[in-house]
Design a protein around this motif. Structure first.
Motif, PDB file in Angstrom:
ATOM      1  N   GLU A 192     -13.409  -2.132  -2.354  1.00 26.65           N
ATOM      2  CA  GLU A 192     -14.333  -2.642  -1.336  1.00 26.65           C
ATOM      3  C   GLU A 192     -15.292  -3.674  -1.927  1.00 26.65           C
ATOM      4  OE1 GLU A 192     -17.720  -1.017   1.700  1.00 26.65           O
ATOM      5  OE2 GLU A 192     -16.015   0.289   1.294  1.00 26.65           O
ATOM      6  N   SER A 193     -15.815  -3.391  -3.122  1.00 22.87           N
ATOM      7  CA  SER A 193     -16.751  -4.341  -3.725  1.00 22.87           C
ATOM      8  C   SER A 193     -16.041  -5.635  -4.131  1.00 22.87           C
ATOM      9  CB  SER A 193     -17.472  -3.720  -4.923  1.00 22.87           C
ATOM     10  OG  SER A 193     -16.574  -3.421  -5.957  1.00 22.87           O
ATOM     11  N   VAL A 194     -14.775  -5.547  -4.528  1.00 21.28           N
ATOM     12  CA  VAL A 194     -14.021  -6.764  -4.852  1.00 21.28           C
ATOM     13  C   VAL A 194     -13.886  -7.631  -3.601  1.00 21.28           C
ATOM     14  CG1 VAL A 194     -11.709  -7.622  -5.465  1.00 21.28           C
ATOM     15  CG2 VAL A 194     -12.818  -5.891  -6.876  1.00 21.28           C
ATOM     16  N   GLY A 195     -13.583  -7.011  -2.464  1.00 19.92           N
ATOM     17  CA  GLY A 195     -13.494  -7.760  -1.211  1.00 19.92           C
ATOM     18  C   GLY A 195     -14.806  -8.440  -0.864  1.00 19.92           C
ATOM     19  N   GLU A 196     -15.910  -7.726  -1.053  1.00 20.52           N
ATOM     20  CA  GLU A 196     -17.224  -8.295  -0.771  1.00 20.52           C
ATOM     21  C   GLU A 196     -17.547  -9.445  -1.727  1.00 20.52           C
ATOM     22  OE1 GLU A 196     -19.719  -4.865  -1.059  1.00 20.52           O
ATOM     23  OE2 GLU A 196     -19.058  -4.071   0.882  1.00 20.52           O
ATOM     24  N   GLU A 197     -17.179  -9.283  -3.006  1.00 15.36           N
ATOM     25  CA  GLU A 197     -17.428 -10.331  -3.993  1.00 15.36           C
ATOM     26  C   GLU A 197     -16.589 -11.578  -3.695  1.00 15.36           C
ATOM     27  OE1 GLU A 197     -16.596  -8.222  -7.583  1.00 15.36           O
ATOM     28  OE2 GLU A 197     -18.366  -6.953  -7.365  1.00 15.36           O
ATOM     29  N   LEU A 198     -15.364 -11.374  -3.248  1.00 13.47           N
ATOM     30  CA  LEU A 198     -14.523 -12.505  -2.865  1.00 13.47           C
ATOM     31  C   LEU A 198     -15.128 -13.247  -1.676  1.00 13.47           C
ATOM     32  CD1 LEU A 198     -10.991 -10.917  -3.284  1.00 13.47           C
ATOM     33  CD2 LEU A 198     -11.812 -12.971  -4.467  1.00 13.47           C
ATOM     34  N   GLU A 199     -15.577 -12.511  -0.681  1.00 12.41           N
ATOM     35  CA  GLU A 199     -16.201 -13.139   0.498  1.00 12.41           C
ATOM     36  C   GLU A 199     -17.464 -13.901   0.105  1.00 12.41           C
ATOM     37  OE1 GLU A 199     -15.323 -13.676   3.556  1.00 12.41           O
ATOM     38  OE2 GLU A 199     -13.509 -12.462   3.543  1.00 12.41           O
ATOM     39  N   ALA A 200     -18.281 -13.305  -0.764  1.00  8.37           N
ATOM     40  CA  ALA A 200     -19.507 -13.975  -1.209  1.00  8.37           C
ATOM     41  C   ALA A 200     -19.162 -15.256  -1.975  1.00  8.37           C
ATOM     42  CB  ALA A 200     -20.332 -13.034  -2.085  1.00  8.37           C
ATOM     43  N   GLY A 201     -18.137 -15.191  -2.803  1.00 10.11           N
ATOM     44  CA  GLY A 201     -17.699 -16.372  -3.542  1.00 10.11           C
ATOM     45  C   GLY A 201     -17.231 -17.467  -2.613  1.00 10.11           C
ATOM     46  N   ARG A 202     -16.515 -17.087  -1.576  1.00  9.44           N
ATOM     47  CA  ARG A 202     -16.043 -18.068  -0.597  1.00  9.44           C
ATOM     48  C   ARG A 202     -17.215 -18.760   0.096  1.00  9.44           C
ATOM     49  NH1 ARG A 202     -14.573 -18.383   5.045  1.00  9.44           N
ATOM     50  NH2 ARG A 202     -12.874 -19.872   5.265  1.00  9.44           N
ATOM     51  N   GLU A 203     -18.190 -17.969   0.503  1.00 15.68           N
ATOM     52  CA  GLU A 203     -19.368 -18.544   1.167  1.00 15.68           C
ATOM     53  C   GLU A 203     -20.097 -19.508   0.230  1.00 15.68           C
ATOM     54  OE1 GLU A 203     -20.206 -18.381   4.369  1.00 15.68           O
ATOM     55  OE2 GLU A 203     -18.355 -17.223   4.609  1.00 15.68           O
TER      56      GLU A 203
END
Length: 139
Positions: free
Chosen positions: A45-56
């Motif tokens: 779950e945290s990897v998914g959140e980190e990927l989304e934050a990186g995209r933003e």
């Protein structure tokens, strides 16, 4: 460190960050989250959140003309994937499968062609690979 793991991590980090600004982003994110979910479920779950934050961050940086952030994100994800593979070497085949599925989604740059080389040497073997011309002079 195994050079094959380093190369795979490099390819994965580059691919994920490149796809952050394409229509294939969701597939890239879902593939990486699924990989973590399978081998390190507590971190998925945290990897998914980190990927989304990186995209933003990358989208904002592109609007602001900040070209350096993409290189930073790429290095960051290459390192994360490398550490993941060092902890879970059995995940390498699954990661290769995910990258193979994502490969057609990578944007083509005009005048370039994709070349993928992979080799493994043992003992005193030598490997010579080239994407084009290669000149070897041994004495």
């Amino acid at each position: 460190m195994d050079p094959e793991i380093a190369a795979l991590a490099g390819t994965a980090g580059t691919t994920v960050v490149t796809l952050m600004v394409t229509n294939a982003w969701e597939s890239a994110r879902d593939g990486m989250v699924a990989l973590w979910r399978r081998f390190q479920p507590a971190r998925a779950e945290s990897v998914g959140e980190e990927l989304e934050a990186g995209r933003e961050e990358l989208l904002l940086a592109r609007r602001a003309g900040d070209a350096a952030l993409e290189a930073e994100l790429t290095a960051e994800w290459q390192g994360r994937v490398r550490r993941f593979l060092l902890a879970q070497p059995e995940a390498a085949d699954e990661l290769r499968r995910i990258l193979d599925e994502l490969n057609p989604s990578l944007p083509e740059e005009p005048g370039t062609q994709r070349i993928h080389l992979r080799a493994r040497a043992s003992g005193s073997a030598r490997i010579y690979q080239a994407g084009r011309d290669q000149h070897i002079t041994e004495r």
